[in-house]
Design an enzyme around this catalytic site. Structure first.
Site, PDB file in Angstrom:
ATOM      1  N   SER A  40     -19.956  65.770 -32.602  1.00  0.00           N
ATOM      2  CA  SER A  40     -20.539  64.781 -33.527  1.00  0.00           C
ATOM      3  C   SER A  40     -19.690  64.809 -34.913  1.00  0.00           C
ATOM      4  O   SER A  40     -19.969  63.921 -35.904  1.00  0.00           O
ATOM      5  CB  SER A  40     -21.851  65.081 -33.852  1.00  0.00           C
TER       6      SER A  40
ATOM      7  N   SER B 264     -22.863  62.045 -33.896  1.00  0.00           N
ATOM      8  CA  SER B 264     -23.960  61.793 -34.807  1.00  0.00           C
ATOM      9  C   SER B 264     -23.925  61.507 -36.347  1.00  0.00           C
ATOM     10  O   SER B 264     -24.810  61.069 -36.803  1.00  0.00           O
ATOM     11  CB  SER B 264     -25.108  62.722 -34.532  1.00  0.00           C
TER      12      SER B 264
ATOM     13  N   LYS C 294     -24.633  65.708 -44.611  1.00  0.00           N
ATOM     14  CA  LYS C 294     -25.377  65.102 -43.493  1.00  0.00           C
ATOM     15  C   LYS C 294     -26.809  65.416 -43.657  1.00  0.00           C
ATOM     16  O   LYS C 294     -26.950  66.649 -43.913  1.00  0.00           O
ATOM     17  CB  LYS C 294     -24.763  65.671 -42.151  1.00  0.00           C
TER      18      LYS C 294
HETATM   19  N1  GLN Z   1     -23.125  62.606 -28.628  1.00  0.00           N
HETATM   20  C1  GLN Z   1     -23.760  63.953 -28.280  1.00  0.00           C
HETATM   21  C2  GLN Z   1     -25.211  63.799 -28.009  1.00  0.00           C
HETATM   22  O1  GLN Z   1     -25.871  62.836 -28.168  1.00  0.00           O
HETATM   23  C3  GLN Z   1     -23.184  64.754 -29.406  1.00  0.00           C
HETATM   24  C4  GLN Z   1     -24.203  64.881 -30.317  1.00  0.00           C
HETATM   25  C5  GLN Z   1     -23.646  66.123 -31.443  1.00  0.00           C
HETATM   26  O2  GLN Z   1     -22.601  66.562 -31.492  1.00  0.00           O
HETATM   27  N2  GLN Z   1     -24.488  66.293 -32.310  1.00  0.00           N
HETATM   28  O3  GLN Z   1     -25.504  65.072 -27.903  1.00  0.00           O
END
Ligand code: GLN
Length: 500
Positions: free
Chosen positions: A186, A162, A87
């Site tokens: 995410s 994400s 990532k």
């Molecule tokens: N969808 C969540 C957010 O927008 C989680 C994102 C994440 O776990 N990095 O914050």
């Protein structure tokens, strides 16, 4: 695959992590061949998928050649020469690290994150960088400065986020496994949307040193892979105490790969089913798949018990106060002085403003503004302090539930993958999709997403296996037993050119 002269029964890009390791150990394939096959596949698919933000064939092939040479010289490391995608939030020395943001364009990592150093020590080849929502803020990869990744199962749908690039790359066989991060879902949500396996370890189990910080009381790093066993192997390799991250635990990391490989039944395991997770808002198709998965776990010998998590309905509100608050502090460092891009350097104040205004996208700005607001004097007690108290209640709910069971099962997401653009204009709709995942981060516990079937539209769904802190072994045991009894992880999306 058995020997170099045999016709491989599995095309090279479709080899999982353990399968690739076995093929390399047997001499059935070289790392250079494997990496070349994956690069070729990425060349063919990337114009449509956009799962990778960066790859350098010469760099990847040089790493692979070095691994092949080491193996030929007798180096016995089992993961030597196995490629992984990373990532774009984790620093790999000499590769770009931009967190999906224009503000970090041009930034090249001067050092390895601890998780990368551990994978490097195990012999992993760093194949490519994967797409992410900007600074990991999002649930669709649509906030990435590189444009959205598409879901390999349906190119008009999001892969989740994400870590959508990591999940899509693994699902599309561009990499056997990937590293990702999970602040509020995410790893697990994109794994569910893309039909692959994702593990969010316990807070403090895996080092975040060298991982771009989003919300430091929630962030964890973990694997996305095609099987529970592969995820367990990556987890085992990266977990454990790190003096560079004071939140990491000194508890020894239990060996889990063999446990996952051998897990076939759930006798003696008590699985909690939280009634709140099957209430309004859960799509019928995902509900049916989750219920079928729970029934399968009972068939495997588990005892089902009802549990209740009454405060989990406040999880979204709590998370979307605490995470932006921490993000607003963490992102203060992107000021045009220390990292990446700089704009308008006529005077200092203007330089800060222009750099941040041009460098950050809309969602990141929204979070920084929200976070600054909830921390501002006069509002701090009403929002931030109160959210901290709700977080304690959410954690206490899990403690009470785990007095009655070893793991909690439920859905990972309320719906299967949605269409590109469907939620990007309505942030709150996007946030509501995190209802089942954020509580696990708020409680600091462990969560696993395992493929549990397909909706009538052919979209994957994930079974959520949630366990107490430092019980990755239980999550992986449950997930692996279920996976060994079901075929869903073996299916590949029908992508042209040829499904692997
Ligand atoms: N969808 C969540 C957010 O927008 C989680 C994102 C994440 O776990 N990095 O914050």
């Amino acid at each position: 695959m058995t020997a170099a002269s045999d016709t491989p029964s599995t095309p090279l890009p479709a080899l999982g992590l353990a399968e690739a390791a076995a093929a390399l150990a047997q001499g059935a394939v070289t790392s250079v061949q494997l990496v070349q096959a994956l690069l070729d596949r990425a060349d063919a698919l990337e114009p449509r998928l956009n799962a990778l933000t960066w790859r350098d064939p010469a760099d990847a092939l040089a790493q692979a050649a070095a691994a092949d040479a080491a193996r030929a010289a007798g180096d016995p490391r089992p993961l030597l020469g196995v490629p992984m995608a990373i990532k774009d939030l984790l620093n790999v020395k000499g590769q770009p690290c931009t967190a999906g943001s224009n503000i970090l364009r041009g930034y090249v990592s001067p050092y390895d994150a601890t998780v990368i150093a551990r994978l490097r020590a195990a012999g992993i080849v760093f194949l490519a960088r994967t797409n992410t929502d900007e600074f990991a803020m999002g649930g669709s990869t649509e906030t990435s400065a590189y444009g959205p990744t598409r879901n390999p199962w349906a190119l008009d749908r999001v892969p989740g986020g994400s870590s959508g690039g990591s999940a899509a790359a693994v699902a599309a066989c561009e990499a056997p496994a990937a590293l990702a991060s999970d602040t509020g879902g995410s790893i697990r949500q994109p794994a569910a949307f893309c039909g692959v396996t994702g593990l969010k370890p316990t807070y403090g189990r895996v080092s975040r040193y060298g991982c771009v910080a989003f919300a430091s009381s929630l962030d964890q790093v973990g694997p996305i892979a095609r099987t529970v066993e592969d995820a367990a192997w990556v987890y085992e390799t990266i977990a454990g105490r790190d003096l560079h991250d004071s939140t990491t635990s000194a508890r020894p990391v239990e060996p889990v790969r063999e446990l996952a490989a051998a897990s076939r039944d759930l006798r003696g395991v008590r699985l909690g089913i939280p009634r709140e997770y099957f209430a309004e808002g859960l799509a019928d198709d995902v509900r049916a798949l989750t219920e079928a998965a729970i029934a399968q776990c009972r068939e495997l010998g588990a005892e089902l018990v009802d549990v209740t998590l009454p405060h989990s309905r406040h999880g979204i509100a709590c998370y979307y106060i605490l995470a932006p608050a921490e993000a607003s502090a963490n992102l203060a460092r992107y000021d045009g002085v220390r990292y990446g891009a700089r704009r308008g350097d006529d005077d200092l104040q203007h330089m800060y403003e222009a750099t941040r205004n041009e460098g950050f996208g809309a969602e990141v700005k929204r979070r920084v503004i929200l976070g600054t607001y909830v921390l501002s004097s006069g509002f701090h007690d009403a929002y931030y302090r109160r959210a901290q108290r709700v977080r304690a209640l959410i954690r206490a709910d899990f403690d009470a539930a785990f007095a009655r069971c070893d793991a909690i099962l439920g859905p990972v997401t309320p719906t299967a993958a949605f269409r590109l653009g469907e939620k990007s204009a309505t942030p709150v709709q996007m946030y509501l999709g995190d209802i089942f995942t954020v509580n696990v981060n708020l409680a600091g516990i462990c969560g696993l997403s395992v493929p549990c079937g397909f909706t009538p539209d052919g979209l994957p769904a994930g079974l959520h296996v949630v366990t107490p802190a430092f019980r990755e072994d239980t999550a992986l045991r449950v997930g692996a037993a279920y996976q060994h009894a079901t075929p869903f992880h073996l299916r590949h999306p029908a992508l042209d050119p040829a499904t692997p």
